[in-house]
Motif scaffolding. Structure first.
Motif, PDB file in Angstrom:
ATOM      1  N   PHE A   1      42.459  41.358  38.682  1.00 58.49           N
ATOM      2  CA  PHE A   1      42.214  41.631  40.097  1.00 58.49           C
ATOM      3  C   PHE A   1      41.482  40.496  40.783  1.00 58.49           C
ATOM      4  O   PHE A   1      41.686  40.265  41.985  1.00 58.49           O
TER       5      PHE A   1
ATOM      6  N   ALA B   1      45.489  39.190  41.966  1.00 63.34           N
ATOM      7  CA  ALA B   1      45.762  40.345  42.825  1.00 63.34           C
ATOM      8  C   ALA B   1      46.263  39.940  44.208  1.00 63.34           C
ATOM      9  O   ALA B   1      47.196  40.562  44.735  1.00 63.34           O
TER      10      ALA B   1
ATOM     11  N   ALA C   1      43.694  50.647  41.251  1.00 65.46           N
ATOM     12  CA  ALA C   1      42.488  49.831  41.172  1.00 65.46           C
ATOM     13  C   ALA C   1      41.250  50.709  41.010  1.00 65.46           C
ATOM     14  O   ALA C   1      40.370  50.419  40.190  1.00 65.46           O
TER      15      ALA C   1
END
Length: 390
Positions: free
Chosen positions: A221, A225, A298
């Motif tokens: 992430f 991401a 997430a």
């Protein structure tokens, strides 16, 4: 209060480590490098962290907490200057290494300083305050950078100018903070041993496996991401990218806070189960190009990572003999920072050959398998209090 000053400095230092996350797309367009290079730029951060952990992890026990914290802020400022004056890839690499060194200095030292400086009536919440400062800083970096990238006229400069101002304030509030550790003579810098005693291994192995899966997710992430959002989901807004990454760290903080209610030995396997669920939702978001699913994934993955991470660190600390605890914790954190870097480089390599969507699908599948294997291992061989496998 002094411990709040340290917590603020901790937040600012960790914020600086994740500021570049939503800006990688802008750097790609400006400098013309690939998604693979994005993951390599991100990964060199872990090199700085590991070097600091190995060489400088015990430095504050000898020279005091405050000098190490101030040195960490200086490194954070130098990192911001590298990005502010960026003239190509060398500046980005230098900035990330310096940022990693700063984080490596801060993580253990600031946590200890917050606990030591907290008023007696807050002693029970001091460790949670340090955790909140750490994860809050990591989460606020992408959010701050994303918002400035969206609204500021020159985001690649404004972001790091603001960071330098925050660091300057952190230095000012740290200067009057009292020292909690007497200075010793004869400081020697040498690599720390990374041996794990045999009785600790039944706890160390599942903690390292769960931590590897969770930190690999954080690495994904905080590196690629934004590329997933722009090239797979079709969202090019850096503000959205920053908010998604912030959601992961906010959920991780929530998971770490929740661990105390669930208990260490239940939180680690259940955190892995939640992480598997998060990977499944992220897999679905990449397969269907869905932003709501990516956000949900997430949050779920971050919650599972927070649960399993805090449980793993607590369990390993409980099982380690006091005279070896720092050594064992260092070994665990080296594993975690390898996890935050190498897997995302693998994603970058796969993106070149398979495409970014397929690389993300393979990554989520591998993380889910590792987390599931950890949960099964804990079910088959639970770790009993005192260090003996049940």
């Amino acid at each position: 209060m002094p411990f709040l000053a340290v917590a603020y400095a901790f937040t600012v230092a960790m914020c600086g480590t994740t500021l570049p996350t939503p800006l990688y797309g802008l750097y790609q367009r400006q400098l013309g490098f690939s998604s693979l290079m994005v993951t390599v730029i991100f990964a060199v951060y872990a090199i700085g962290v590991i070097l600091a952990l190995l060489l400088l992890g015990q430095l504050s026990d000898s020279v005091g907490r405050k000098p190490v914290l101030l040195a960490g802020l200086v490194l954070s400022a130098l990192s911001a200057l590298c990005f502010l004056l960026e003239g190509g890839l060398p500046g980005l690499f230098a900035g990330r290494v310096l940022s990693g060194l700063s984080a490596g200095l801060f993580t253990g030292t600031a946590t200890a300083a917050v606990v030591e400086l907290a008023p007696r009536r807050w002693a029970g919440a001091a460790a949670l305050a340090a955790t909140a400062a750490n994860m809050g800083g990591l989460g606020s970096g992408p959010l701050l950078a994303g918002l400035l990238a969206r609204y500021a006229p020159d985001p690649l400069r404004w972001v790091f100018a603001v960071d330098l101002m925050l660091v300057a304030v952190a230095v000012l509030v740290l200067l009057p903070v009292p020292e909690t550790v007497p200075r010793r003579r004869g400081v020697r810098l040498r690599p720390r041993r990374l041996r794990v005693p045999r009785p600790v291994r039944p706890a160390f192995v599942p903690a390292a496996m769960a931590g590897f899966a969770g930190f690999a997710t954080l690495g994904l992430f905080t590196s690629v991401a934004p590329s997933f959002l722009s090239r797979v989901v079709g969202v090019n807004d850096p503000g959205v990218s920053g908010a998604v990454v912030c959601a992961v760290f906010a959920a991780s903080t929530g998971g770490q806070l929740l661990m105390g209610r669930i208990g260490v030995r239940r939180a680690l396997p259940w955190g892995c189960v939640v992480l598997v669920a998060g990977m499944a939702v992220i897999f679905g978001s990449l397969a269907t190009a869905s932003l709501p699913l990516l956000v949900a994934g997430a949050v779920i993955a971050g919650l599972g990572q927070g649960l399993s991470f805090r449980a793993g660190v607590t369990m390993v600390s409980e099982q380690s003999p006091p005279e070896r605890r720092a050594e064992v914790n260092s070994a665990l954190f080296v594993v975690l920072y390898v996890a935050i870097s190498l897997p995302v480089v693998g994603v970058g390599v796969m993106a070149v050959t398979l495409g970014l969507r397929q690389a993300g699908l393979v990554f989520t599948g591998c993380v889910a398998l590792l987390a599931a294997a950890t949960a099964v291992l804990m079910a088959l061989r639970p770790v009993a209090p005192g260090g003996d496998a049940a």
